[in-house]
Design an enzyme around this catalytic site. Structure first.
Site, PDB file in Angstrom:
ATOM      1  N   SER A 125       0.148  55.964 -19.609  1.00 61.47           N
ATOM      2  CA  SER A 125       0.418  55.194 -20.809  1.00 61.47           C
ATOM      3  C   SER A 125      -0.832  55.160 -21.694  1.00 61.47           C
ATOM      4  CB  SER A 125       0.910  53.792 -20.435  1.00 61.47           C
ATOM      5  OG  SER A 125       1.500  53.148 -21.530  1.00 61.47           O
ATOM      6  N   ASP A 166      11.964  56.628 -22.069  1.00 60.15           N
ATOM      7  CA  ASP A 166      10.795  55.753 -22.125  1.00 60.15           C
ATOM      8  C   ASP A 166      10.815  54.928 -23.412  1.00 60.15           C
ATOM      9  OD1 ASP A 166       8.230  54.605 -22.097  1.00 60.15           O
ATOM     10  OD2 ASP A 166       7.366  56.342 -21.113  1.00 60.15           O
ATOM     11  N   HIS A 215       9.704  54.403 -18.745  1.00 60.68           N
ATOM     12  CA  HIS A 215       8.256  54.273 -18.641  1.00 60.68           C
ATOM     13  C   HIS A 215       7.770  54.060 -17.215  1.00 60.68           C
ATOM     14  CE1 HIS A 215       4.504  53.845 -20.794  1.00 60.68           C
ATOM     15  NE2 HIS A 215       4.204  52.733 -20.153  1.00 60.68           N
TER      16      HIS A 215
END
Length: 716
Positions: free
Chosen positions: A568, A653, A688
């Site tokens: 991320s 995501d 995610h």
């Protein structure tokens, strides 16, 4: 649309078991041709700056554009290529998965916690991916009630997440949220715990958490914008009514703020929190007056953060107002504005006050000092305070589940790089601690077989960057050991050292594992965070590079055996450091990486963009644009040799859209020099956080480890 390609996988083209004179293991890859993404002209023009973005079309699946089908085809081709390139590791991946799975105690039970007369816990069963949420009335010897059987509920779904479990004050109803897409957009359901039936109420597009008023008939929840996924409104729902009739009790006008609603531990107040990186505001309402109006505790002020803790006789306020590392103020229950705040715990330059956990007679204060977490217990009767002692050089401690207000026992969690996750009950009056449970590692684990260290690297500007390391005893510090360096470095999130059973598969094969506590986190206090954000963001990247160079200088590893991993915002870190110092890494794993910073931050239709302005800057403003462009990984790819790269993402995501890593990989392949590989794997079912089951995620870890082991010539 893409260049046609075939696999000419050479039979027997496995890792060659030899090394060259540099000490780097020679790796043979299958003769497969990588996909080539089509280039289509697209120009970004802003602030008089024109930038060509030939892979802009890859966002069409997200935008529901005409190229959606071609985007999916391209991602599938990338998946096929990655599978082909790692074909010779499939057996290793399977054995790694089984090895890691075998360490997990499949039939297990959490430590019960007491709430309103019931003991609540979760338990897992052998072979099942999920769990059961249960309770027993009055005693753990009472009959078990299974409130939710998530194993049953998740059946047939590729992804299933349940959260926000909240029982009504009369113990008869349970609210919970469900996400089956992995977009962190939940539907709230209400279950009658006496009949076992779901109520007709179904509340969609929420965060999943519901807060009960005292009447057992009213809940408050946070509604999400269906396009941007921003938390925009707090709504009130009366049981038995349609969601369409729900009343908006709070409407956030600042699209840089996140909002939430919850209940105070003493059950007296419903509290709304609205906050961004720089300022916040709390509103409150008596829990027994659900139809009343919320009152602002203290109107928001620029650059002032505060949160509120209700006690029986006063409010406590944790704030950074003229206190960078935060201080604690207090005020009467009927006079909450700042004019009535008085100091309770003063600001300290060397200690960050992170959190307050309240009890009737005690406070438990979570702090950070010298990069380590610590817990202080303070008596509300006489103000006497003492600290808990943990006796390891690097560790993590945190308040655990503490839902009871009228108790003298605080539950906390403890772990380190060599200590499995442990749950303790600490008796605040007697100062006695009681181990309730320690994570069991199936198959045997001896912590004395491993060593953990805490070191400090000197950054380019002289700052001392903490590094936590763990490795198996017997390590030779001669530069030949492989080392995986991990970091995050954003949002003030601290990467504290914690035990991980999967990591044993690295350590037992000779790897050193290290965490770089770089700026952008909050390990060393609030200033540590502020020195790694906005117009100081590059400190995050140079800190990580300096940590890597330090570990090489200390001969823990060498350039031929140094690896990096981040996800991320930590994936942004990976993209930046391979642009800035590609030569010191042999391989890099970038998970769901935020690498197209400028384009994403210019597009307010992308989920969460406006919430991030205080973290990265607003590129609609020219100075922020120029600075972000100077480090954004996608913008700064040049014709040079990059490390071997494994990039992972999820099609659904909601935090970092799939097209960021897809564009990045396409541009890297088209631009780079040398023969190092770039692999992209897109999970077509998840988002995610990856897989939702308690075993499936291990397949992703096995893939990551197999990639590292292939580069090191580790065959099993």
């Amino acid at each position: 649309m893409h260049k046609k390609w075939n696999y000419m996988i050479i039979i027997g083209a496995m890792i060659i078991s030899c090394s060259d004179k540099t000490g780097k293991h020679q790796v043979t890859w299958p003769d497969a041709v990588a996909p080539v993404a089509e280039r289509k002209s697209h120009l970004r023009i802003i602030h008089g700056d024109t930038v060509a973005d030939d892979y802009f079309w890859l966002n069409d699946y997200f935008k529901k554009g005409p190229e959606s089908g071609n985007v999916v085809s391209y991602l599938e081709e990338e998946n096929t290529y990655t599978s082909a390139m790692l074909k010779d590791t499939e057996g290793l991946q399977q054995s790694l998965f089984q090895e890691m799975k075998d360490r997990i105690k499949e039939k297990d039970e959490s430590v019960p916690y007491l709430k309103n007369g019931y003991y609540y816990y979760t338990r897992t069963e052998e072979g099942k991916q999920y769990y059961k949420f249960c309770r027993r009335k009055g005693s753990m010897n009472a009959a078990e009630e299974i409130l939710l059987d998530v194993d049953v509920l998740a059946h047939g779904y590729p992804y299933y997440a349940a959260n926000g479990f909240s029982v009504s004050p009369d113990n008869k109803l349970l609210s919970f949220g469900v996400d089956t897409v992995s977009r962190r957009e939940y539907t709230i359901y209400i279950k009658n715990l006496e009949t076992g039936q779901l109520l007709p109420d179904k509340i969609e597009k929420t965060t999943g958490d519901a807060t009960w008023a005292s009447d057992n008939n009213t809940i408050f929840y946070t509604a999400k914008n269906p396009a941007t996924l921003l938390t925009e409104k707090i709504k009130r729902h009366r049981l038995g009514t349609s969601q369409a009739t729900d009343v908006i009790v709070y409407d956030e006008k600042d699209n840089t703020n996140y909002i939430s609603v919850g209940k105070s531990k003493n059950d007296e107040y419903i509290m709304i929190y609205s906050g961004g990186t720089l300022s916040s505001e709390v509103l409150f309402l008596k829990a027994d007056d659900p139809l009343g109006s919320f009152t602002s505790f203290q109107p928001r002020q620029k650059n002032v953060l505060y949160s509120v803790t209700p006690l029986a006789d006063r409010f406590l306020i944790l704030t950074n107002d003229q206190a960078k590392n935060f201080k604690v103020m207090q005020c009467p229950l009927d006079k909450t504005s700042k004019a009535h705040w008085k100091e309770f715990i003063p600001h300290r330059e060397d200690v960050l006050i992170a959190e307050i956990d309240e009890f009737r007679d005690f406070l438990v204060i979570s702090e950070r000092k010298n990069g380590l977490t610590q817990m202080a217990v303070r008596s509300l009767r006489d103000g006497v305070q003492h600290y808990l002692d943990f006796g390891e050089p690097a560790y993590t401690v945190y308040p655990s589940t503490n839902v009871e207000y009228d108790t003298d026992v605080v539950r906390y969690g403890y772990t380190s790089l060599i200590t499995p996750s442990s749950t303790f009950d600490y008796h605040m009056r007697t100062k006695k601690k009681e181990l309730k449970k320690q994570q069991e590692v199936i198959g045997g684990y001896q912590p004395e077989d491993y060593l953990t260290e805490r070191l400090f690297a000197t950054a380019s500007d002289g700052s001392q960057i903490p590094i936590s390391l763990v490795y198996k005893k017997g390590l030779k510090k001669d530069g030949t050991a492989p080392l995986l360096l991990y970091a995050y470095g954003s949002y003030g999130v601290s990467m504290d050292p914690a035990f991980n059973t999967s990591r044993l598969s690295l350590l037992d094969r000779g790897f050193v594992y290290a965490i770089a506590h770089i700026r952008g986190g909050e390990e060393m206090g609030r200033q540590w965070y502020e020195d790694g954000k906005m117009m100081k963001k590059k400190n995050t990247f140079t800190d990580f590079i300096d940590c890597g160079k330090y570990l090489i200088a200390q001969q823990f590893t060498s350039e031929k055996h140094l690896y990096a991993q981040g996800g991320s915002a930590g994936g942004l870190l990976m993209g930046a450091v391979i642009n800035m110092a590609p030569e010191i890494w042999n391989g890099v794993i970038a998970q769901v990486p935020f690498v197209d910073v400028v384009n994403t931050m210019l597009d307010e239709t992308i989920p969460l963009t406006t919430n991030e302005y205080d973290e990265w800057g607003n590129p609609n403003q020219e100075p922020a644009y120029a600075y972000m462009k100077s480090y954004s990984p996608y913008e700064n790819i040049t014709a040079k040799e990059y490390p071997n790269l494994l990039v992972t993402t999820g099609l659904h995501d909601s935090q970092v859209q799939y097209f960021e890593p897809a564009k990045w990989v396409a541009k890297l392949r088209a631009t780079k020099k040398g023969s190092n590989v770039i692999l992209l794997k897109t999970d077509m079912d998840y988002g995610h956080g990856g897989a939702s089951g308690r075993f499936d995620y291990l397949k992703d870890i096995a893939l990551n480890y197999a990639f590292l082991f292939k580069l090191e010539g580790i065959l099993k």
